[in-house]
Design an enzyme around this catalytic site. Structure first.
Site, short mmCIF file in Angstrom:
data_model
loop_
_atom_site.label_atom_id
_atom_site.label_comp_id
_atom_site.label_asym_id
_atom_site.label_seq_id
_atom_site.Cartn_x
_atom_site.Cartn_y
_atom_site.Cartn_z
N LYS A 1 -5.94 5.73 11.70
CA LYS A 1 -4.96 5.36 10.87
C LYS A 1 -3.87 4.45 12.03
O LYS A 1 -3.43 4.71 12.61
CB LYS A 1 -3.83 5.96 10.34
N SER B 1 -1.62 8.75 11.77
CA SER B 1 -1.30 9.84 11.03
C SER B 1 -1.66 11.30 11.93
O SER B 1 -2.88 11.02 12.82
CB SER B 1 -2.79 9.72 10.13
N GLU C 1 7.08 -0.18 5.18
CA GLU C 1 7.57 0.10 4.02
C GLU C 1 9.67 1.40 3.86
O GLU C 1 9.64 1.09 3.25
CB GLU C 1 6.44 2.04 4.00
N HIS D 1 0.15 -14.09 -8.74
CA HIS D 1 0.14 -12.57 -9.40
C HIS D 1 -0.77 -12.24 -8.50
O HIS D 1 -1.78 -11.43 -8.90
CB HIS D 1 -0.90 -13.42 -10.43
#
Ligand code: ARG
Length: 460
Positions: A286, A280, A293, A159
């Site tokens: 970043k 970024s 992804e 979880h």
């Protein structure tokens, strides 16, 4: 619009094809990638036709030479901008250009229906091998990381909550085993793909009694499709390959998700290799896990292809229908995408840097609460009572903002004196993992056995 002389079926038509039909019907932009398979199928068919006396030995040789010349032209980009209807029409036209009128004999006793089914099976076998090799490489990378990370401990999560300590190797192998199963599914799919449709003709079987066993052997098929009507409309093999690819992509997405989470500043368990991340355009600090992804996102698209294929096949009448052409792009893209994703993740896994101190810092005493209950069981308590008792200890520790194993003796006595000895024997994360000597568990000895088995699963 294809030049009228470029279509294979013009004879009975007085009117040209409507351009709107041409836009959807023309499959060359998709099926041109089957040119190698189509040439192999054509070469085999030349031999089959000679075998039944349709071609003389001289015609056979002229056609084989012609097909070699067509190969050279296709290699040089002859499909680029060609206006032919599909790869079969293109090959036949080019063959006519290089070999002359004898080319007109090649389509004897054959249909684009059995030809396409054959090309697609040949393509699928190669694509299955390519995906399998990519999954094997990813599996080997995970096994290598597991082997290096045998003595590195981290929390495992249920979880997405800290659960129990495991070896980093155990985590890495948890992502390798699904790939071993994927490889089994691909091998299984490949067996049912290696069945020859050629000789089925349009639907009822070729009008010439060609030797289909010889065709199968020449093209690398293990079997001959037993029913011509089934053979031209059967795309089960594409569904099986795409399903295996989808499940592999889903597995890849789960690995990607773990790594996205573990590479955040909040977890910090791993550092990703720079070459697989991006910056970024606005935020200079970043470093984004784009490779992961994209892998995670690709799974959804591959799954969509599978659903689209099955939906197209549903309720289709027996035999060949043009609906089937719509599925070809789905087959290609699902296999392409899942293969690229596996290769990408291999790169990420190879370049991954584990951060042992962050993993260790996450192994709070709470991850050993089950061990404490187990120790109480060994001292004679029923598990339910032990669970309840440790639960009260956890609650009290939380109230006092203390780790579960750091309560003052008076607090422990007040809760239950039977807790004292197990708490003294509890130990750290290493003791916890070493209690899991069960087969498939995370103790060192058990993981070593697992590592050996996983090594064998990805050896070739
Ligand atoms: N381009 C077609 C396909 O992909 C080849 C088979 C065409 N057969 C036919 N009867 N029109 O399915």
């Amino acid at each position: 619009m294809p030049d009228a002389s470029h279509v294979m079926w013009g004879g009975r038509f007085a009117e040209p094809m409507d351009p709107r039909l041409d836009r959807l019907n023309r499959s060359l932009p998709v099926d041109r990638r089957l040119w190698r398979e189509d040439l192999a199928t054509n070469r085999a068919w030349v031999h089959a036709l000679e075998g039944v006396g349709v071609l003389t030995a001289a015609e056979r040789d002229a056609l084989l030479r012609g097909l070699d010349a067509v190969a050279t032209r296709l290699e040089g980009g002859a499909a680029e901008g060609a206006d032919d209807e599909d790869i079969h029409s293109l090959v036949e036209r080019l063959l006519g250009e290089v070999a002359g009128p004898v080319a007109g004999k090649l389509h004897t006793g054959r249909s684009r229906n059995d030809q396409m089914a054959t090309d697609l099976r040949l393509w699928s076998m190669t694509a299955i091998d390519g995906l399998d090799a990519a999954l094997a490489a990813l599996g080997r990378a995970l096994v290598a990381r597991a082997s290096e990370g045998l003595d590195l401990l981290m929390p495992a999560y249920t979880h997405t909550q800290r659960a129990q300590p495991v070896r980093f190797a155990h985590w890495a192998l948890a992502h390798a085993w699904p790939l071993a199963r994927d490889r089994g599914r691909l091998a299984d799919a490949r067996r049912r793909t290696a069945v020859l449709p050629l000789g089925a003709g349009a639907i009822a079987g070729s009008g010439f009694a060609v030797d289909r066993r010889a065709l199968a052997a020449r093209l690398g098929f293990a079997e001959v499709a037993p029913n011509s009507l089934d053979a031209v409309g059967d795309r089960d093999f594409t569904v099986e390959a795409v399903f295996a690819a989808t499940l592999a992509a889903v597995h890849a997405s789960r690995l990607a998700e773990d790594l996205i989470l573990f590479s955040t500043a909040e977890f910090g368990f791993v550092a990703l290799p720079e070459g697989f991340t991006t910056g970024s355009s606005l935020m200079p600090q970043k470093r984004n896990p784009d490779a992961l992804e994209l892998a995670r996102g690709a799974a959804g698209q591959v799954l969509g292809r599978l659903v689209g294929m099955l939906t197209t096949l549903k309720a289709m009448p027996a035999g060949y229908q043009k609906d089937l052409q719509e599925n070809n792009v789905a087959l290609f893209e699902a296999l392409d995408r899942s293969t690229v994703v596996a290769l990408l993740l291999e790169g990420v896994v190879v370049g991954l840097r584990p951060v042992p101190e962050r993993m260790a810092a996450a192994l709070d005493a709470g991850t050993r609460a089950t061990d404490l209950a187990d120790l109480l069981v060994r001292a004679g308590l029923p598990f339910r009572d032990a669970h309840a008792l440790v639960g009260r200890l956890v609650r009290r520790a939380e109230e006092l903002s203390l780790p579960l194993d750091a309560l003052p003796p008076a607090e422990i006595r007040a809760l239950d004196p039977r807790l004292a000895a197990p708490l003294a024997a509890l130990g750290g994360a290493l003791e916890a993992v070493e209690r899991r000597t069960v087969e498939g568990g995370t103790a060192r000895a058990a993981v070593l056995v697992q590592l050996e088995r996983a090594g064998a699963a990805f050896a070739a």
